[in-house]
Motif scaffolding. Structure first.
Motif, mmCIF file in Angstrom:
data_model
loop_
_atom_site.group_PDB
_atom_site.id
_atom_site.type_symbol
_atom_site.label_atom_id
_atom_site.label_comp_id
_atom_site.label_asym_id
_atom_site.label_seq_id
_atom_site.Cartn_x
_atom_site.Cartn_y
_atom_site.Cartn_z
ATOM 1 N N ASP A 179 0.821 -1.212 0.000
ATOM 2 C CA ASP A 179 0.000 0.000 0.000
ATOM 3 C C ASP A 179 0.855 1.262 0.000
ATOM 4 O O ASP A 179 0.470 2.276 -0.596
ATOM 5 C CB ASP A 179 -0.965 -0.009 1.189
ATOM 6 N N ASN A 180 2.006 1.217 0.634
ATOM 7 C CA ASN A 180 2.907 2.371 0.585
ATOM 8 C C ASN A 180 3.442 2.568 -0.833
ATOM 9 O O ASN A 180 3.589 3.707 -1.293
ATOM 10 C CB ASN A 180 4.057 2.195 1.578
ATOM 11 N N ALA A 181 3.679 1.458 -1.537
ATOM 12 C CA ALA A 181 4.122 1.555 -2.931
ATOM 13 C C ALA A 181 3.042 2.189 -3.797
ATOM 14 O O ALA A 181 3.337 2.990 -4.703
ATOM 15 C CB ALA A 181 4.503 0.176 -3.465
ATOM 16 N N LYS A 182 1.777 1.859 -3.515
ATOM 17 C CA LYS A 182 0.670 2.469 -4.264
ATOM 18 C C LYS A 182 0.606 3.974 -3.995
ATOM 19 O O LYS A 182 0.398 4.767 -4.918
ATOM 20 C CB LYS A 182 -0.661 1.822 -3.883
ATOM 21 N N LEU A 183 0.797 4.348 -2.749
ATOM 22 C CA LEU A 183 0.809 5.772 -2.394
ATOM 23 C C LEU A 183 1.976 6.476 -3.099
ATOM 24 O O LEU A 183 1.814 7.547 -3.681
ATOM 25 C CB LEU A 183 0.910 5.944 -0.874
ATOM 26 N N LYS A 184 3.130 5.849 -3.089
ATOM 27 C CA LYS A 184 4.321 6.414 -3.722
ATOM 28 C C LYS A 184 4.159 6.538 -5.239
ATOM 29 O O LYS A 184 4.675 7.472 -5.853
ATOM 30 C CB LYS A 184 5.527 5.528 -3.404
ATOM 31 N N ALA A 185 3.402 5.601 -5.822
ATOM 32 C CA ALA A 185 3.245 5.576 -7.278
ATOM 33 C C ALA A 185 2.265 6.624 -7.797
ATOM 34 O O ALA A 185 2.209 6.873 -9.006
ATOM 35 C CB ALA A 185 2.795 4.191 -7.733
ATOM 36 N N LEU A 186 1.506 7.260 -6.917
ATOM 37 C CA LEU A 186 0.574 8.290 -7.386
ATOM 38 C C LEU A 186 1.359 9.440 -8.015
ATOM 39 O O LEU A 186 2.320 9.941 -7.434
ATOM 40 C CB LEU A 186 -0.283 8.812 -6.229
ATOM 41 N N ASN A 187 0.925 9.826 -9.182
ATOM 42 C CA ASN A 187 1.589 10.909 -9.904
ATOM 43 C C ASN A 187 1.173 12.240 -9.291
ATOM 44 O O ASN A 187 -0.020 12.581 -9.291
ATOM 45 C CB ASN A 187 1.193 10.845 -11.381
ATOM 46 N N PRO A 188 2.123 13.020 -8.773
ATOM 47 C CA PRO A 188 1.772 14.299 -8.153
ATOM 48 C C PRO A 188 1.035 15.249 -9.098
ATOM 49 O O PRO A 188 0.231 16.064 -8.654
ATOM 50 C CB PRO A 188 3.119 14.897 -7.748
ATOM 51 N N ALA A 189 1.286 15.110 -10.374
ATOM 52 C CA ALA A 189 0.664 16.019 -11.337
ATOM 53 C C ALA A 189 -0.795 15.673 -11.606
ATOM 54 O O ALA A 189 -1.572 16.546 -12.001
ATOM 55 C CB ALA A 189 1.455 15.992 -12.654
ATOM 56 N N THR A 190 -1.182 14.412 -11.389
ATOM 57 C CA THR A 190 -2.535 14.007 -11.744
ATOM 58 C C THR A 190 -3.356 13.416 -10.593
ATOM 59 O O THR A 190 -4.563 13.213 -10.751
ATOM 60 C CB THR A 190 -2.495 12.958 -12.877
ATOM 61 N N ALA A 191 -2.734 13.138 -9.478
ATOM 62 C CA ALA A 191 -3.441 12.504 -8.357
ATOM 63 C C ALA A 191 -4.441 13.478 -7.738
ATOM 64 O O ALA A 191 -4.147 14.652 -7.537
ATOM 65 C CB ALA A 191 -2.447 12.041 -7.309
ATOM 66 N N THR A 192 -5.616 12.944 -7.444
ATOM 67 C CA THR A 192 -6.618 13.767 -6.759
ATOM 68 C C THR A 192 -6.402 13.649 -5.250
ATOM 69 O O THR A 192 -5.749 12.717 -4.773
ATOM 70 C CB THR A 192 -8.043 13.293 -7.093
ATOM 71 N N LYS A 193 -6.981 14.595 -4.537
ATOM 72 C CA LYS A 193 -6.870 14.558 -3.082
ATOM 73 C C LYS A 193 -7.514 13.282 -2.533
ATOM 74 O O LYS A 193 -7.002 12.675 -1.587
ATOM 75 C CB LYS A 193 -7.517 15.793 -2.463
ATOM 76 N N ASP A 194 -8.617 12.851 -3.127
ATOM 77 C CA ASP A 194 -9.290 11.631 -2.686
ATOM 78 C C ASP A 194 -8.409 10.392 -2.905
ATOM 79 O O ASP A 194 -8.385 9.496 -2.066
ATOM 80 C CB ASP A 194 -10.618 11.441 -3.417
ATOM 81 N N GLN A 195 -7.695 10.353 -4.025
ATOM 82 C CA GLN A 195 -6.791 9.230 -4.278
ATOM 83 C C GLN A 195 -5.679 9.181 -3.229
ATOM 84 O O GLN A 195 -5.342 8.113 -2.716
ATOM 85 C CB GLN A 195 -6.173 9.337 -5.675
#
Length: 141
Positions: A48-64
């Motif tokens: 789950d930490n890897a999933k959090l790390k993989a979120l793209n800062p440019a496109t990730a929503t606050k909910d994601q």
């Protein structure tokens, strides 16, 4: 990262063998089960930490980000719980082994020779050695 205590490979094999034969779990079996649970919880936390790390800062929503963070936080709670169970189970395994050695020693007849005493106590000595070694060995998931 700190190394966590865990029951050794020998104890794992013995515990699984004994678990198949009995509904009552020994302290060693409980420690083995707790170690397995901790490894599973650590794997979930890492994923789950890897999933959090993989979120793209440019496109990730606050909910994601919030959902990914909540998963990590929940996993951490599971790790803390599992770690506590493991420590309690390991402490119980060492205590049970030490108590068994004391009882076996106390049950020796007064005229027992040193050689006979040592031979008689061998299983309890080894069990205590295994329990203390397992309690000081790093967790190997």
């Amino acid at each position: 990262m700190k190394r966590f205590p865990v029951i050794g490979v020998l104890c794992v094999s013995v515990a699984f063998g004994l678990a198949a034969c009995s509904d009552d779990s020994s302290p060693a079996e409980e420690a083995t089960q707790a170690a397995t649970e901790l490894c599973s919880d650590l794997t979930e936390l890492k994923a789950d930490n890897a999933k959090l790390k993989a979120l793209n800062p440019a496109t990730a929503t606050k909910d994601q980000v919030q959902d990914a963070y909540e998963a990590v936080r929940s996993d951490w709670d599971g790790v803390k719980d599992s770690l506590g169970k493991l420590k309690d189970a390991e402490r119980s395994a060492v205590q049970a082994a030490a108590d068994d050695l004391k009882k076996a020693y106390d049950d020796l007849p007064g005229d027992t020779t040193g050689k006979d005493a040592r031979t008689t106590l061998q299983p309890q000595i080894e069990r205590l050695d295994e329990a203390t070694t397992a309690a000081t060995t790093g967790l190997k998931c």
